[in-house]
Design a protein around this motif. Structure first.
Motif, PDB file in Angstrom:
ATOM      1  N   ARG A  16       6.595   8.628  39.982  1.00  0.00           N
ATOM      2  CA  ARG A  16       7.428   8.911  38.815  1.00  0.00           C
ATOM      3  C   ARG A  16       8.860   9.030  39.307  1.00  0.00           C
ATOM      4  O   ARG A  16       9.195   9.917  40.086  1.00  0.00           O
ATOM      5  N   TYR A  17       9.696   8.120  38.815  1.00  0.00           N
ATOM      6  CA  TYR A  17      11.119   8.132  39.188  1.00  0.00           C
ATOM      7  C   TYR A  17      11.812   9.210  38.366  1.00  0.00           C
ATOM      8  O   TYR A  17      11.781   9.180  37.132  1.00  0.00           O
ATOM      9  N   ARG A  18      12.442  10.158  39.032  1.00  0.00           N
ATOM     10  CA  ARG A  18      13.003  11.304  38.334  1.00  0.00           C
ATOM     11  C   ARG A  18      14.229  10.965  37.489  1.00  0.00           C
ATOM     12  O   ARG A  18      14.584  11.709  36.581  1.00  0.00           O
ATOM     13  N   MET A  19      14.867   9.827  37.765  1.00  0.00           N
ATOM     14  CA  MET A  19      16.039   9.430  36.971  1.00  0.00           C
ATOM     15  C   MET A  19      15.728   8.214  36.093  1.00  0.00           C
ATOM     16  O   MET A  19      16.611   7.436  35.762  1.00  0.00           O
ATOM     17  N   GLN A  20      14.457   8.086  35.692  1.00  0.00           N
ATOM     18  CA  GLN A  20      14.052   6.946  34.866  1.00  0.00           C
ATOM     19  C   GLN A  20      14.788   6.935  33.531  1.00  0.00           C
ATOM     20  O   GLN A  20      15.166   5.878  33.042  1.00  0.00           O
ATOM     21  N   ASN A  21      15.007   8.125  32.955  1.00  0.00           N
ATOM     22  CA  ASN A  21      15.704   8.172  31.666  1.00  0.00           C
ATOM     23  C   ASN A  21      17.132   7.635  31.794  1.00  0.00           C
ATOM     24  O   ASN A  21      17.635   6.963  30.887  1.00  0.00           O
ATOM     25  N   LYS A  48      20.876   3.010  30.962  1.00  0.00           N
ATOM     26  CA  LYS A  48      21.698   1.937  31.540  1.00  0.00           C
ATOM     27  C   LYS A  48      21.226   0.569  31.031  1.00  0.00           C
ATOM     28  O   LYS A  48      22.040  -0.313  30.749  1.00  0.00           O
ATOM     29  N   GLU A  49      19.920   0.387  30.915  1.00  0.00           N
ATOM     30  CA  GLU A  49      19.384  -0.886  30.416  1.00  0.00           C
ATOM     31  C   GLU A  49      19.756  -1.092  28.949  1.00  0.00           C
ATOM     32  O   GLU A  49      20.080  -2.216  28.544  1.00  0.00           O
ATOM     33  N   HIS A  67      21.106   1.619  40.007  1.00  0.00           N
ATOM     34  CA  HIS A  67      20.016   2.531  39.675  1.00  0.00           C
ATOM     35  C   HIS A  67      18.647   1.910  39.974  1.00  0.00           C
ATOM     36  O   HIS A  67      17.722   2.619  40.390  1.00  0.00           O
ATOM     37  N   GLU A  68      18.523   0.616  39.759  1.00  0.00           N
ATOM     38  CA  GLU A  68      17.262  -0.045  40.104  1.00  0.00           C
ATOM     39  C   GLU A  68      17.024  -0.005  41.612  1.00  0.00           C
ATOM     40  O   GLU A  68      15.889   0.203  42.055  1.00  0.00           O
ATOM     41  N   ASN A  69      18.073  -0.204  42.392  1.00  0.00           N
ATOM     42  CA  ASN A  69      17.942  -0.118  43.852  1.00  0.00           C
ATOM     43  C   ASN A  69      17.546   1.296  44.279  1.00  0.00           C
ATOM     44  O   ASN A  69      16.716   1.460  45.184  1.00  0.00           O
ATOM     45  N   LEU A  70      18.133   2.300  43.629  1.00  0.00           N
ATOM     46  CA  LEU A  70      17.755   3.682  43.934  1.00  0.00           C
ATOM     47  C   LEU A  70      16.283   3.925  43.601  1.00  0.00           C
ATOM     48  O   LEU A  70      15.573   4.610  44.348  1.00  0.00           O
TER      49      LEU A  70
END
Length: 151
Positions: free
Chosen positions: A5-10, A15-16, A112-115
């Motif tokens: 679970r990516y914590r900064m998904q929101n 951004k998308e 953000h995708e790279n992160l």
């Protein structure tokens, strides 16, 4: 098994969404530019038609009123073309401005995708390390259990 679970998904989702909005704005700006260019082309074609008419009226029987009206129409078309060229230039600047905003938003999203990818790789490494630890403990336990059983 643990789930990633990516914590900064929101934030990535936002951004998308912003990127998709900028893409829409870019396509609208391009459409507006094409419309302005089409108007300019139409005005130039009309002006060429008036110039052709002027040449035709200047040969043979001369109708000075008609020649004068055609010259005035050509002058009006020149002004309209000049104004339309300004409109085209403004639309081009708008397209460039929106394109630059889109580029910035795309770079931000890609960051953000790279992160997220790095976080996923770290998660996989942690999961792999945990599995190795469990395997080592199991092997150690089995080995010690066999030693105790042989004595």
């Amino acid at each position: 098994m643990a789930k990633f679970r990516y914590r900064m998904q929101n934030i990535l989702d936002i951004k998308e969404k912003i990127e998709s909005q900028e893409k829409i704005a870019y396509s609208q700006a391009n459409l507006a530019l094409q419309e302005e260019q089409s108007k300019l082309t139409d005005l130039m074609i009309r002006r060429a038609g008036y110039e052709r008419t002027l040449k035709e009226k200047s040969v043979g029987d001369l109708d000075f009123k008609e020649i004068h009206r055609t010259k005035e129409a050509i002058e009006v078309m020149k002004v309209l073309i000049r104004d339309q060229m300004i409109n085209v230039h403004v639309a081009e600047k708008k397209v460039e401005e929106v394109r630059q905003r889109l580029d910035a938003v795309m770079k931000d999203r890609k960051t953000h995708e790279n992160l997220k990818e790095k976080a996923f790789e770290e998660f996989k490494q942690e999961l792999n390390a945990e599995e190795n630890k469990i395997t080592d403990e199991l092997v150690s336990y089995t080995y010690h259990a066999n030693e105790d059983g042989e004595e």
